[in-house]
Design a protein around this motif. Structure first.
Motif, PDB file in Angstrom:
ATOM      1  N   GLY B 221     -24.532  21.987  25.040  1.00  0.00           N
ATOM      2  CA  GLY B 221     -24.416  21.159  26.240  1.00  0.00           C
ATOM      3  C   GLY B 221     -23.004  20.633  26.386  1.00  0.00           C
ATOM      4  N   ILE B 222     -22.706  20.020  27.547  1.00  0.00           N
ATOM      5  CA  ILE B 222     -21.382  19.437  27.736  1.00  0.00           C
ATOM      6  C   ILE B 222     -21.423  17.999  27.247  1.00  0.00           C
ATOM      7  CG2 ILE B 222     -19.682  18.708  29.434  1.00  0.00           C
ATOM      8  CD1 ILE B 222     -20.346  21.202  30.983  1.00  0.00           C
ATOM      9  N   PHE B 223     -20.535  17.687  26.315  1.00  0.00           N
ATOM     10  CA  PHE B 223     -20.534  16.375  25.677  1.00  0.00           C
ATOM     11  C   PHE B 223     -19.584  15.434  26.415  1.00  0.00           C
ATOM     12  CE2 PHE B 223     -19.171  13.541  22.152  1.00  0.00           C
ATOM     13  CZ  PHE B 223     -20.421  13.063  21.784  1.00  0.00           C
ATOM     14  N   MET B 224     -18.430  15.973  26.821  1.00  0.00           N
ATOM     15  CA  MET B 224     -17.454  15.181  27.562  1.00  0.00           C
ATOM     16  C   MET B 224     -16.685  16.119  28.472  1.00  0.00           C
ATOM     17  SD  MET B 224     -15.469  12.814  24.904  1.00  0.00           S
ATOM     18  CE  MET B 224     -16.293  11.997  23.573  1.00  0.00           C
ATOM     19  N   ASP B 225     -16.138  15.565  29.547  1.00  0.00           N
ATOM     20  CA  ASP B 225     -15.368  16.361  30.481  1.00  0.00           C
ATOM     21  C   ASP B 225     -14.367  15.417  31.137  1.00  0.00           C
ATOM     22  OD1 ASP B 225     -14.367  17.930  32.473  1.00  0.00           O
ATOM     23  OD2 ASP B 225     -16.301  18.588  33.255  1.00  0.00           O
ATOM     24  N   GLY B 226     -13.078  15.633  30.931  1.00  0.00           N
ATOM     25  CA  GLY B 226     -12.092  14.741  31.545  1.00  0.00           C
ATOM     26  C   GLY B 226     -10.683  15.098  31.144  1.00  0.00           C
ATOM     27  N   THR B 227      -9.730  14.232  31.478  1.00  0.00           N
ATOM     28  CA  THR B 227      -8.337  14.492  31.112  1.00  0.00           C
ATOM     29  C   THR B 227      -8.156  14.214  29.615  1.00  0.00           C
ATOM     30  OG1 THR B 227      -7.660  12.229  31.487  1.00  0.00           O
ATOM     31  CG2 THR B 227      -7.565  13.708  33.381  1.00  0.00           C
ATOM     32  N   PRO B 228      -7.130  14.797  28.992  1.00  0.00           N
ATOM     33  CA  PRO B 228      -6.925  14.572  27.551  1.00  0.00           C
ATOM     34  C   PRO B 228      -6.867  13.083  27.201  1.00  0.00           C
ATOM     35  CG  PRO B 228      -5.468  16.305  28.307  1.00  0.00           C
ATOM     36  CD  PRO B 228      -6.178  15.790  29.522  1.00  0.00           C
ATOM     37  N   THR B 229      -6.199  12.287  28.033  1.00  0.00           N
ATOM     38  CA  THR B 229      -6.089  10.860  27.737  1.00  0.00           C
ATOM     39  C   THR B 229      -7.466  10.201  27.706  1.00  0.00           C
ATOM     40  OG1 THR B 229      -4.095  11.019  29.062  1.00  0.00           O
ATOM     41  CG2 THR B 229      -4.734   8.832  28.327  1.00  0.00           C
ATOM     42  N   ASP B 230      -8.296  10.526  28.709  1.00  0.00           N
ATOM     43  CA  ASP B 230      -9.661   9.985  28.751  1.00  0.00           C
ATOM     44  C   ASP B 230     -10.452  10.374  27.512  1.00  0.00           C
ATOM     45  OD1 ASP B 230      -9.146   9.001  31.189  1.00  0.00           O
ATOM     46  OD2 ASP B 230     -10.223  10.569  32.318  1.00  0.00           O
ATOM     47  N   ILE B 231     -10.364  11.659  27.204  1.00  0.00           N
ATOM     48  CA  ILE B 231     -11.189  12.190  26.116  1.00  0.00           C
ATOM     49  C   ILE B 231     -10.769  11.574  24.789  1.00  0.00           C
ATOM     50  CG2 ILE B 231     -11.788  14.272  24.814  1.00  0.00           C
ATOM     51  CD1 ILE B 231     -12.970  14.475  27.529  1.00  0.00           C
ATOM     52  N   PHE B 232      -9.462  11.542  24.531  1.00  0.00           N
ATOM     53  CA  PHE B 232      -9.024  11.089  23.213  1.00  0.00           C
ATOM     54  C   PHE B 232      -9.103   9.581  23.066  1.00  0.00           C
ATOM     55  CE2 PHE B 232      -6.592  15.241  23.250  1.00  0.00           C
ATOM     56  CZ  PHE B 232      -7.596  15.872  22.558  1.00  0.00           C
ATOM     57  N   ALA B 233      -9.217   8.874  24.204  1.00  0.00           N
ATOM     58  CA  ALA B 233      -9.446   7.439  24.108  1.00  0.00           C
ATOM     59  C   ALA B 233     -10.825   7.175  23.511  1.00  0.00           C
ATOM     60  CB  ALA B 233      -9.332   6.805  25.485  1.00  0.00           C
ATOM     61  N   ARG B 234     -11.716   8.154  23.640  1.00  0.00           N
ATOM     62  CA  ARG B 234     -13.064   7.984  23.097  1.00  0.00           C
ATOM     63  C   ARG B 234     -13.192   8.716  21.757  1.00  0.00           C
ATOM     64  NH1 ARG B 234     -16.093  10.309  28.179  1.00  0.00           N
ATOM     65  NH2 ARG B 234     -17.965  10.010  26.951  1.00  0.00           N
ATOM     66  N   SER B 235     -12.181   8.557  20.911  1.00  0.00           N
ATOM     67  CA  SER B 235     -12.161   9.340  19.673  1.00  0.00           C
ATOM     68  C   SER B 235     -13.333   8.996  18.753  1.00  0.00           C
ATOM     69  CB  SER B 235     -10.837   9.145  18.940  1.00  0.00           C
ATOM     70  OG  SER B 235     -10.687   7.793  18.603  1.00  0.00           O
ATOM     71  N   ASP B 236     -13.870   7.754  18.864  1.00  0.00           N
ATOM     72  CA  ASP B 236     -15.016   7.391  18.028  1.00  0.00           C
ATOM     73  C   ASP B 236     -16.190   8.325  18.310  1.00  0.00           C
ATOM     74  OD1 ASP B 236     -13.272   5.387  17.715  1.00  0.00           O
ATOM     75  OD2 ASP B 236     -14.505   3.826  18.671  1.00  0.00           O
ATOM     76  N   GLU B 237     -16.423   8.585  19.609  1.00  0.00           N
ATOM     77  CA  GLU B 237     -17.522   9.478  19.977  1.00  0.00           C
ATOM     78  C   GLU B 237     -17.253  10.903  19.503  1.00  0.00           C
ATOM     79  OE1 GLU B 237     -18.997   8.975  24.187  1.00  0.00           O
ATOM     80  OE2 GLU B 237     -17.515   7.371  24.062  1.00  0.00           O
ATOM     81  N   LEU B 238     -15.961  11.295  19.610  1.00  0.00           N
ATOM     82  CA  LEU B 238     -15.602  12.635  19.139  1.00  0.00           C
ATOM     83  C   LEU B 238     -15.900  12.782  17.660  1.00  0.00           C
ATOM     84  CD1 LEU B 238     -12.174  13.433  20.831  1.00  0.00           C
ATOM     85  CD2 LEU B 238     -14.331  14.602  21.205  1.00  0.00           C
ATOM     86  N   GLU B 239     -15.626  11.695  16.931  1.00  0.00           N
ATOM     87  CA  GLU B 239     -15.846  11.765  15.483  1.00  0.00           C
ATOM     88  C   GLU B 239     -17.316  11.915  15.140  1.00  0.00           C
ATOM     89  OE1 GLU B 239     -13.688   8.395  14.024  1.00  0.00           O
ATOM     90  OE2 GLU B 239     -11.808   9.367  14.603  1.00  0.00           O
ATOM     91  N   THR B 240     -18.207  11.366  15.989  1.00  0.00           N
ATOM     92  CA  THR B 240     -19.642  11.499  15.690  1.00  0.00           C
ATOM     93  C   THR B 240     -20.089  12.948  15.738  1.00  0.00           C
ATOM     94  OG1 THR B 240     -20.279  11.215  17.998  1.00  0.00           O
ATOM     95  CG2 THR B 240     -20.207   9.221  16.646  1.00  0.00           C
ATOM     96  N   ILE B 241     -19.375  13.806  16.484  1.00  0.00           N
ATOM     97  CA  ILE B 241     -19.765  15.219  16.477  1.00  0.00           C
ATOM     98  C   ILE B 241     -18.800  16.046  15.638  1.00  0.00           C
ATOM     99  CG2 ILE B 241     -20.958  15.116  18.693  1.00  0.00           C
ATOM    100  CD1 ILE B 241     -18.469  16.598  19.861  1.00  0.00           C
ATOM    101  N   GLY B 242     -18.056  15.379  14.771  1.00  0.00           N
ATOM    102  CA  GLY B 242     -17.221  16.103  13.814  1.00  0.00           C
ATOM    103  C   GLY B 242     -15.904  16.593  14.369  1.00  0.00           C
ATOM    104  N   LEU B 243     -15.506  16.106  15.538  1.00  0.00           N
ATOM    105  CA  LEU B 243     -14.188  16.445  16.070  1.00  0.00           C
ATOM    106  C   LEU B 243     -13.311  15.202  15.965  1.00  0.00           C
ATOM    107  CD1 LEU B 243     -15.311  18.361  19.253  1.00  0.00           C
ATOM    108  CD2 LEU B 243     -14.286  19.373  17.245  1.00  0.00           C
ATOM    109  N   ALA B 244     -12.043  15.326  16.320  1.00  0.00           N
ATOM    110  CA  ALA B 244     -11.160  14.168  16.225  1.00  0.00           C
ATOM    111  C   ALA B 244     -10.070  14.267  17.271  1.00  0.00           C
ATOM    112  CB  ALA B 244     -10.532  14.089  14.841  1.00  0.00           C
ATOM    113  N   ALA B 245      -9.447  13.133  17.567  1.00  0.00           N
ATOM    114  CA  ALA B 245      -8.302  13.133  18.475  1.00  0.00           C
ATOM    115  C   ALA B 245      -7.106  13.704  17.724  1.00  0.00           C
ATOM    116  CB  ALA B 245      -8.027  11.704  18.930  1.00  0.00           C
ATOM    117  N   PRO B 246      -6.009  14.063  18.446  1.00  0.00           N
ATOM    118  CA  PRO B 246      -4.831  14.578  17.739  1.00  0.00           C
ATOM    119  C   PRO B 246      -4.266  13.515  16.799  1.00  0.00           C
ATOM    120  CG  PRO B 246      -4.640  14.931  20.108  1.00  0.00           C
ATOM    121  CD  PRO B 246      -5.836  14.079  19.894  1.00  0.00           C
ATOM    122  N   GLU B 247      -3.586  13.994  15.759  1.00  0.00           N
ATOM    123  CA  GLU B 247      -2.993  13.096  14.765  1.00  0.00           C
ATOM    124  C   GLU B 247      -2.145  12.003  15.427  1.00  0.00           C
ATOM    125  OE1 GLU B 247      -3.404  12.937  11.540  1.00  0.00           O
ATOM    126  OE2 GLU B 247      -4.824  14.613  11.586  1.00  0.00           O
TER     127      GLU B 247
END
Lengths: 268, 285
Positions: B221-247
């Motif tokens: 499914g689609i978990f998130m959809d947006g600009t890089p700034t939007d997406i990486f601002a929600r890095s906590d959510e990304l981490e819950t699915i095992g992904l991460a924002a850039p270093e």
């Protein structure tokens, strides 16, 4: 499209037959094939069919899988049946111009078809209830005596298990390359036979290259783990005969003896 | 002119015990000229999704519209779709088969029914675009280096002059130099030729530095959809699915915590550097 192909199909479940030592199953299959060629009368065929039915029931493999194996040789069965039916000399029952069906023809055709069907089902029981790895293990151990006359049994078994292991990998690879070439406009569904043959080049060349690359990698990996043939090599799960295996041997040999006896008795 | 996915579902081995739902109810709109990064874990359905976009896989249910026409209609010309939507597979160098580089690149346009002159012209310009030297045109593709092979394979798709280019993990298995080459090439194609690009990847750095929109997939499914700034601002959510924002984003946050007034929404080094410099300057005064 390529997912439909099943080779060395193993049906995973737990049954008496599954738990038997692969050597017993190899020997059993061999004996069953011999028995099929020993019997020469309806009673014998009934015995063979009954034995197979019991084994199938014990193996818990759905009959559907057995029928699937037969589908592959349906043409062979039809041809064998057809020729035996029409071209066996004997007392004609039905005649039309030069074509005739004789009583012997009907008997020959039906026994031939039955024999082939039983043969295929009997041997598919072995592949359905034994994983390819166990099968090669069984072959290696069972043919170990050939080492005396310098047959490289271990190497042959190793090659067999590697070949079997590579079948699904290569199927997947074929699927991938096919898609990649289709994305570049390749047409694999053309009806024209020459076009069809030509379309195989962009599929086969990358497939061969990839097979060689994988073989090379595997050889390196084996070398890196100091693989140097079967000498002095031990197994993690060595094959050991259990009580049930001895019991199975007795049943198999009793069955074979009975078949030979039936064949002899009624024809002497 | 766009690609629209409408409630797309795909189930592998439907009707057997092995069935697995690869895509679950995906709805998306991809406009012309977009540069999209498609991110997700192995098995999240990224590759399955992109194979639908040029008709290699048929959806179990749902529709795909390319420029308003349903691509799974029986009278849709699938060949023209595959010309317009170029798909570069993972490890594309494994599909090379011809005796020399140039004829391999010619394979695609030839299949598309271009005439001989046009085939050679497009192949030539595609090889130029990916930066393959002229003296390599007539060597065997199997004699090239890994990065060169991959560029030749990409040229093979570019030669069909696609309007949409999809690249499935184009940097997998390349060294940093090779990776930068490929990403630079993709950026150039997007900027100069105006091609719509969909970049499938699981490297955040690759994606953050290039794309204008990120689609994150998880379990079909689609978990998130947006600009890089939007997406990486929600890095906590990304981490819950095992992904991460850039270093870089993490470094900026750490700096902020230490009392340096920097922009924590920076996702690339180019954005981060001026922000850090100005923050340092402000502190000195």
């Amino acid at each position: 499209m390529l997912r439909d192909i099943t080779l060395g199909q193993y049906y995973s479940t737990d049954s008496v037959i599954h738990r038997l030592d692969p050597r017993v199953k190899l020997m059993g299959t061999l004996c069953y094939i011999i028995s099929l060629f020993c019997v020469k009368n309806p009673l014998g065929y009934a015995l063979c069919a009954l034995f197979l039915c019991i084994v199938i029931a014990l193996s818990k493999v759905p009959v559907k899988f057995m029928i699937r194996g037969l589908k592959a040789i349906i043409l062979l069965l039809l041809i064998a049946g057809f020729f035996n039916l029409f071209f066996t000399p004997g007392d004609p029952i039905w005649q039309w111009k030069k074509i005739s069906i004789s009583k012997q023809g009907i008997y020959m055709a039906s026994t031939m078809v039955l024999r082939l069907a039983l043969l295929i089902m009997g041997s598919s029981i072995m592949t359905l209830t034994t994983t390819p790895n166990y099968l090669t293990d069984g072959l290696e151990k069972g043919l170990g005596f050939l080492k005396v006359i310098k047959v490289p049994v271990h190497e042959i078994a190793m090659m067999m298990s590697i070949a079997l292991r590579f079948i699904p990998i290569l199927l997947e690879e074929t699927d991938k390359i096919m898609k990649a070439q289709m994305a570049r406009g390749a047409d694999f569904e053309s009806k024209n036979i020459i076009k069809k043959a030509k379309a195989l080049v962009p599929l086969l060349v990358p497939l061969f290259v990839s097979a060689f690359r994988r073989a090379n990698d595997l050889a390196l990996a084996m070398e890196a783990r100091c693989y140097r043939g079967g000498e002095g090599r031990t197994k993690m799960k060595p094959l050991k005969y259990k009580k049930s295996d001895a019991f199975a041997y007795i049943i198999i040999f009793a069955y074979l003896a009975l078949c030979i006896f039936l064949g002899r008795m009624l024809f002497s | 002119m766009s690609i629209i996915l409408d409630h797309l579902c795909h189930t592998y081995e439907a009707g057997t015990t092995l069935k697995s739902e690869a895509l679950k109810d995906i709805s998306l709109k991809i406009d012309d000229g977009e540069f999209i990064g498609l991110i997700g874990h192995t098995g999240s359905g990224k590759s399955t999704l992109v194979q639908h976009l040029n008709g290699l896989l048929k959806p179990t249910s749902g529709n795909i519209y390319y420029n308003g026409a349903d691509i799974n209609d029986s009278d849709y010309d699938i060949k023209s779709l595959r010309k317009e939507v170029g798909l570069v597979f993972q490890y594309p160098e494994h599909q090379l088969f011809e005796t020399d580089v140039f004829s391999d690149v010619c394979f695609g346009p030839k299949n598309m029914g271009f005439d001989k002159k046009e085939v050679e012209l497009t192949a030539y310009s595609a090889l130029e675009t990916v930066g393959i030297d002229h003296d390599l045109f007539y060597v065997s593709p199997f004699d090239l280096s890994g990065g060169q092979k991959r560029r030749v394979a990409i040229a093979g798709v570019l030669a069909m002059k696609p309007k949409v280019l999809i690249l499935d993990e184009p940097t997998a298995g390349l060294d940093p130099a090779g990776r930068d080459e490929i990403l630079g090439l993709v950026r150039k194609l997007h900027k100069e030729n105006g091609i719509t690009v969909i970049l499938v990847s699981h490297s955040m750095e690759d994606v953050a530095n290039n794309v204008g929109r990120i689609i994150v997939m998880e379990r079909g499914g689609i978990f998130m959809d947006g600009t890089p700034t939007d997406i990486f601002a929600r890095s906590d959510e990304l981490e819950t699915i095992g992904l991460a924002a850039p270093e870089v984003t993490y470094i900026m946050r750490a700096l902020k915590k230490k009392g340096l007034d920097v922009n924590t929404f920076a996702t690339t080094i180019d954005e981060a550097v001026p922000s850090i410099l100005s923050a340092l300057k402000a502190r000195k005064c």
